[in-house]
Structure formats: structure tokens, C-alpha cells
Design an enzyme around this catalytic site. Structure first.
Site, short mmCIF file in Angstrom:
data_model
loop_
_atom_site.label_atom_id
_atom_site.label_comp_id
_atom_site.label_asym_id
_atom_site.label_seq_id
_atom_site.Cartn_x
_atom_site.Cartn_y
_atom_site.Cartn_z
N PRO A 102 -2.10 -12.04 10.28
CA PRO A 102 -2.33 -11.90 11.59
C PRO A 102 -2.38 -10.72 12.12
CG PRO A 102 0.06 -12.19 11.42
CD PRO A 102 -0.55 -12.48 10.02
N ASP A 103 -3.33 -10.13 13.05
CA ASP A 103 -3.61 -8.92 13.41
C ASP A 103 -2.69 -8.44 14.51
OD1 ASP A 103 -4.50 -6.48 14.88
OD2 ASP A 103 -6.43 -6.61 13.63
N ILE A 104 -1.57 -7.51 14.15
CA ILE A 104 -0.60 -7.45 15.31
C ILE A 104 -1.07 -6.88 16.29
CG2 ILE A 104 1.65 -6.33 15.29
CD1 ILE A 104 1.89 -6.76 12.19
N VAL A 105 -1.60 -5.63 16.23
CA VAL A 105 -1.73 -4.87 17.47
C VAL A 105 -2.71 -5.62 18.32
CG1 VAL A 105 -3.83 -3.41 16.44
CG2 VAL A 105 -2.30 -2.30 18.22
N PHE B 280 -3.97 2.66 15.35
CA PHE B 280 -4.71 3.83 14.27
C PHE B 280 -5.75 3.19 13.65
CE2 PHE B 280 -1.59 7.70 13.29
CZ PHE B 280 -0.76 7.34 14.41
N ASN C 277 0.66 -1.13 0.00
CA ASN C 277 0.15 -0.05 0.01
C ASN C 277 0.94 1.19 -0.01
OD1 ASN C 277 0.54 0.81 2.99
ND2 ASN C 277 -0.24 -1.19 3.24
N LYS D 48 -13.07 -0.23 16.58
CA LYS D 48 -11.81 -0.72 16.60
C LYS D 48 -10.95 -0.96 17.50
CE LYS D 48 -10.42 -0.91 11.75
NZ LYS D 48 -9.95 0.01 10.52
O1 PMT Z 1 2.89 5.98 6.64
P1 PMT Z 1 2.30 7.47 5.98
O2 PMT Z 1 2.50 7.51 4.59
O3 PMT Z 1 2.70 8.63 6.86
O4 PMT Z 1 0.94 7.31 6.38
C1 PMT Z 1 0.41 7.29 7.70
C2 PMT Z 1 -0.98 6.19 7.84
C3 PMT Z 1 -2.07 6.78 7.15
C4 PMT Z 1 -0.32 4.78 7.25
C5 PMT Z 1 -1.12 6.11 9.52
O5 PMT Z 1 -1.59 7.39 9.97
C6 PMT Z 1 -2.54 5.10 9.68
O6 PMT Z 1 -3.48 5.57 9.50
N1 PMT Z 1 -1.74 3.97 10.10
C7 PMT Z 1 -2.76 2.70 10.30
C8 PMT Z 1 -3.15 2.24 8.98
C9 PMT Z 1 -4.17 0.83 8.89
O7 PMT Z 1 -3.65 -0.10 8.39
O8 PMT Z 1 -5.18 0.96 9.39
P2 PMT Z 1 -6.41 0.21 9.57
O9 PMT Z 1 -7.46 0.82 10.06
O10 PMT Z 1 -6.50 -0.84 8.60
O11 PMT Z 1 -5.76 -0.69 10.85
C10 PMT Z 1 -6.22 -0.54 12.28
C11 PMT Z 1 -5.02 -0.80 13.11
O12 PMT Z 1 -4.71 -2.23 13.14
C12 PMT Z 1 -3.83 -0.02 12.80
O13 PMT Z 1 -3.10 0.29 13.95
C13 PMT Z 1 -2.78 -1.05 12.27
O14 PMT Z 1 -1.36 -0.90 12.40
C14 PMT Z 1 -3.41 -2.41 13.11
N2 PMT Z 1 -3.18 -3.64 11.79
C15 PMT Z 1 -4.04 -3.94 10.98
C16 PMT Z 1 -3.96 -4.87 10.41
C17 PMT Z 1 -3.06 -5.98 10.90
N3 PMT Z 1 -2.94 -7.34 9.94
N4 PMT Z 1 -2.24 -6.11 11.77
C18 PMT Z 1 -2.26 -4.56 12.69
O15 PMT Z 1 -1.78 -4.57 13.40
#
Ligand code: PMT
Length: 397
Positions: A305-308, A323, A210, A337
Site C-alpha cells: 500500500p502507498d502509505i503517504v 519525500f 533497502n 509525485k
Molecule cells: O534513512 P536515511 O538513511 O537517513 O535516508 C534518508 C532517505 C534517503 C530514506 C530519505 O531522505 C528519503 O528520501 N525517503 C524517501 C524514500 C522513498 O521511498 O522515496 P520514494 O520516492 O520511493 O517514495 C515517495 C514517498 O512515498 C516517500 O515519502 C515515501 O515514504 C512514500 N511511500 C513510498 C512507498 C510506499 N509504499 N508508501 C509510501 O508512503
């Protein structure tokens, strides 16, 4: 002093005899690793030419609010957002008065109103003007609003008077500017931050990924260092220099990121998941480059896997911040979330607007925690990162 490294310092110069010292200020700021851009008032240009500060800063000096050409380049709002700090040195009695009443009648006062970055003033004026009740009231109004005041120093003045009112020495001003970033709010805390995208390999040369640039996560790491934290970045592939005093663990896939994060958990007080982790990966990764074949192919994907969520589910869970990158119903999805993943805090990022979020220099977010939320107005990612870390420091226990 590392705290000015890579910082965007917007130097405002107003019209006093100390304006000549702004040349030295530009140099000192640059020597400490800052990028400097300059705004001069009309009065300042009577004491030192824009050409001098342009030559030293390496950028055109901004002088006019209503200048079509300047607005086409970096207009006043862009300047306000670019700044990590608006440093006004020297700040004359007149400028102090105009700032205290919120005037926006020239470029410098307008940018001071428009910026979300901290503002620092180094007053410089005749000692009697400094002691005057009007100036004293204006300074305390600004200080109450959170404007940082450095100096003035006392001594012999250009007009022959002796007393307080000389602009503080450039090295002392630069020290004060650096100290502003060194909050120490998270001194000694161990922070792990994920940043950037993951790459999920299809074959040795292709992958699913991405647009995450890593800028937000790297800015968080710098803010964590400034807050005194022992900082580790677990970073997907990005083209960014490592922030100073940060340990960087490079990973590619979501699986690798998870493995690295779990290995760091025994030494982690606060975990911030900023990475844009791929939710799916190819079910199989080919050993050899996939050959072009039929007109259409079907790709089977499986969940990563969902890391967080995995981190938040650990028995010895760190304070966990996620985030949420959303394009609609941003706050509702983010709060959902946070609850589903068992997080202590979440940063809601509206990524429908392409000028913030993914691969941009700026962001605008809302930080949510179980009992509240706070909007962080659009600003550069360093400023947003510092504000997020401030909220983390307030809620971490
Ligand atoms: O890197 P930049 O260009 O500066 O852009 C910043 C950003 C837009 C990437 C950042 O601000 C941001 O929003 N990051 C989260 C992106 C994301 O994947 O969001 P999500 O809504 O899909 O995921 C929710 C949370 O779960 C996030 O904390 C993500 O890190 C985490 N996650 C998601 C999927 C996964 N398999 N494991 C995770 O830990």
C-alpha cells in the site's frame, strides 16, 4: 535542557583572555549531551593549549587551514558540515571584524563561511573596543546576516577597566545555544513521522529491504521536538536511539506501517513520510525457512500500500509532507509525485550521490510546495531537518 542532546557543537576559540573559559564551555556542552569539537585560532593558543581542549573534548583540536594531515581526517568542509552550531567563544574584536567582511584567512573564519549551520558569537574584548563604532558596525552587520550574538556581560575586566565587554558566563552561553534549537515554531502541533526502511518477509529469516538507516527521519523527529511539537515516530527497523521526548512505534512491514499511521491520524496535524517503504513485497511469506533448490527461482512480488498517498486521501487530512528519492530528473519527478499523491509539500532527495541520502550523515535536498521551492544546501541531517521543519511551519495552515 534537552535541546543540546546529541547536537554537534563546533566551538571556535579566538585569542582573548576569556579563552581559558572555553574549557568550562566544553564541559557544560558535554554535560547537556552535546558532542564538541574545537577550532582554535593562533591567538587562542597563546592563552590556552590545544592539549587542554583536546583532553576535554576527546578529539584533536583543529588549528590549521592548510594542514594536509588534518584535511585527510576531518577537513574544513567536513567540519563545516558536521556542525549543528558553530559557537565562537570568545569572539575577539579582530575576529568579529574579519567575519563581518567575509574573510577566510584562517581555519575558523573559513569554516564560518562554509557552514550552513547557525553561527553564534560570544564577544569578549576591552569595554572601549566594544563601544567603538567600528565594532558596533561589525556586530550589527553580522546580526543582520543572522549571526546570533550572546553578551557581552558588563563588569570588571582583566585590564582593570569596568564596562561591557566581558565574555558572557559559560552557562548563559550554553543556555542561549540550547534556546537556538528550541524554536517553538510548531508548539503543541501533533506530528507523525515515518522513518527507516520496511522489511518485507520472504520467510522467517529473510526479507526484502533497502539501505535506509533512519537518520533523516530521526533527525526530523528531534527537530519537531525542538520546534515544540508532540512527536511520534513510526519507525522501521533501525539501530538508532529514540530521540528525546518522542514516542516511537516500531514496525516492520509496509502493511504494519500503514496500519500504525492510520491509527495515529485522529491525533495528527502534520504527517511527514520519510520512510523508504518497499514498493513491493513477496506475494507469499513462507512459514519455514526456504530450502536451497533449483539453480534459479522466480519470486513473485505484489505492490504494497502507498502509505503517504493513503494518508493524503483521508477526509480529515493532516498537512502531508512526502519525500521523493530520485536518481534522475529529480525535481520533475518530485513535483509529479507531490501532485499524484495529493501532498502539501515534498522533499526531493537526489540519491544518485551516495554521500548524501541513504545511510549517510549528510543530505542536500530541494523542498517543493505547490507555488514554490527552496534548495537546502548540503549539511548534516540535523541541520537539514531543522530547515525542513521551518518550511513546514511557514506553510502549515
Ligand atoms: O534513512 P536515511 O538513511 O537517513 O535516508 C534518508 C532517505 C534517503 C530514506 C530519505 O531522505 C528519503 O528520501 N525517503 C524517501 C524514500 C522513498 O521511498 O522515496 P520514494 O520516492 O520511493 O517514495 C515517495 C514517498 O512515498 C516517500 O515519502 C515515501 O515514504 C512514500 N511511500 C513510498 C512507498 C510506499 N509504499 N508508501 C509510501 O508512503
Amino acid at each position: 535542557m534537552a535541546h543540546l542532546f546529541n547536537r554537534n557543537i563546533l566551538l571556535g576559540v579566538s585569542g582573548g583572555i576569556a579563552a581559558y573559559k572555553s574549557a568550562e564551555l566544553v564541559r557544560e556542552l558535554q554535560e547537556r549531551g552535546a558532542q564538541v569539537r574545537v577550532i582554535m585560532t593562533r591567538g587562542a593558543q597563546e592563552f590556552i593549549t590545544p592539549l587542554t581542549l583536546q583532553a576535554l573534548s576527546g578529539h584533536p583540536v583543529h588549528t590549521e587551514l592548510l594542514d594536509e594531515r588534518a584535511e585527510l581526517g576531518m577537513g574544513h568542509i567536513e567540519l563545516a558540515r558536521w556542525a549543528d552550531l558553530l559557537l565562537i567563544a570568545p569572539a575577539t574584536a579582530d575576529l568579529v571584524a574579519r567575519l563581518s567582511t567575509g574573510r577566510a584567512d584562517d581555519l575558523l573564519s573559513t569554516v564560518a563561511l562554509a557552514t550552513a549551520a547557525p553561527v553564534m558569537l560570544a564577544p569578549a574584548m576591552n569595554q572601549q573596543m566594544w563601544k567603538d563604532q567600528a565594532t558596533a558596525a561589525n556586530i550589527s552587520t553580522l546580526a543582520e546576516r543572522g549571526v546570533h550574538i550572546v553578551g557581552p556581560a558588563a563588569g570588571l575586566q582583566a585590564c582593570g577597566d569596568v564596562g561591557p565587554g566581558r565574555m558572557e558566563a559559560p552557562s548563559a552561553i550554553v543556555d542561549a545555544a540550547g534556546n537556538l534549537f528550541a524554536t517553538g515554531e510548531l508548539a503543541g502541533k501533533r506530528i507523525v513521522i515515518t522513518a527507516g526502511p520496511t522489511r518485507e518477509a520472504l520467510d522467517p529469516v529473510r526479507y526484502i529491504s533497502n539501505n535506509s538507516s533512519g537518520k533523516m527521519g530521526y533527525a526530523l523527529a528531534q527537530a519537531a521536538v525542538d520546534a515544540g511539537a508532540i512527536t511520534t515516530l513510526v519507525s522501521g527497523p533501525v539501530n538508532l536511539p529514540a530521540p528525546r521526548h518522542t514516542r516511537v512505534m516500531d514496525v516492520h512491514s509496509a502493511e504494519e506501517m500503514l496500519e500504525q499511521c492510520l491509527s495515529l491520524l485522529p491525533e495528527c496535524d502534520i504527517f511527514i513520510a520519510c520512510a523508504a517503504v518497499a514498493d513491493y513485497r513477496p506475494a507469499a511469506t513462507e512459514d519455514h525457512k526456504i530450502k536451497k533448490g533449483p539453480e534459479a527461482v522466480t519470486l513473485q512480488l505484489v505492490r504494497t500500500p502507498d502509505i503517504v498517498a493513503t494518508v493524503a486521501a483521508q477526509a480529515q487530512k493532516p498537512f502531508t509532507v512526502g519525500f521523493a528519492a530520485e536518481t534522475n530528473d529529480v525535481l520533475a519527478y518530485a513535483r509529479d509525485k507531490m501532485q499524484r499523491k495529493g501532498l502539501d509539500m515534498i522533499v526531493a532527495n537526489d540519491v544518485a550521490d551516495q554521500s548524501i541520502g541513504f545511510n549517510s550523515d549528510e543530505n542536500a535536498v530541494t523542498v517543493l510546495w505547490p507555488e514554490g521551492q527552496q534548495v537546502l544546501q548540503r549539511a548534516n541531517k540535523s541541520t537539514i531537518a531543522r530547515q525542513i521543519l521551518h518550511l513546514v511551519a511557514q506553510h502549515y495552515r
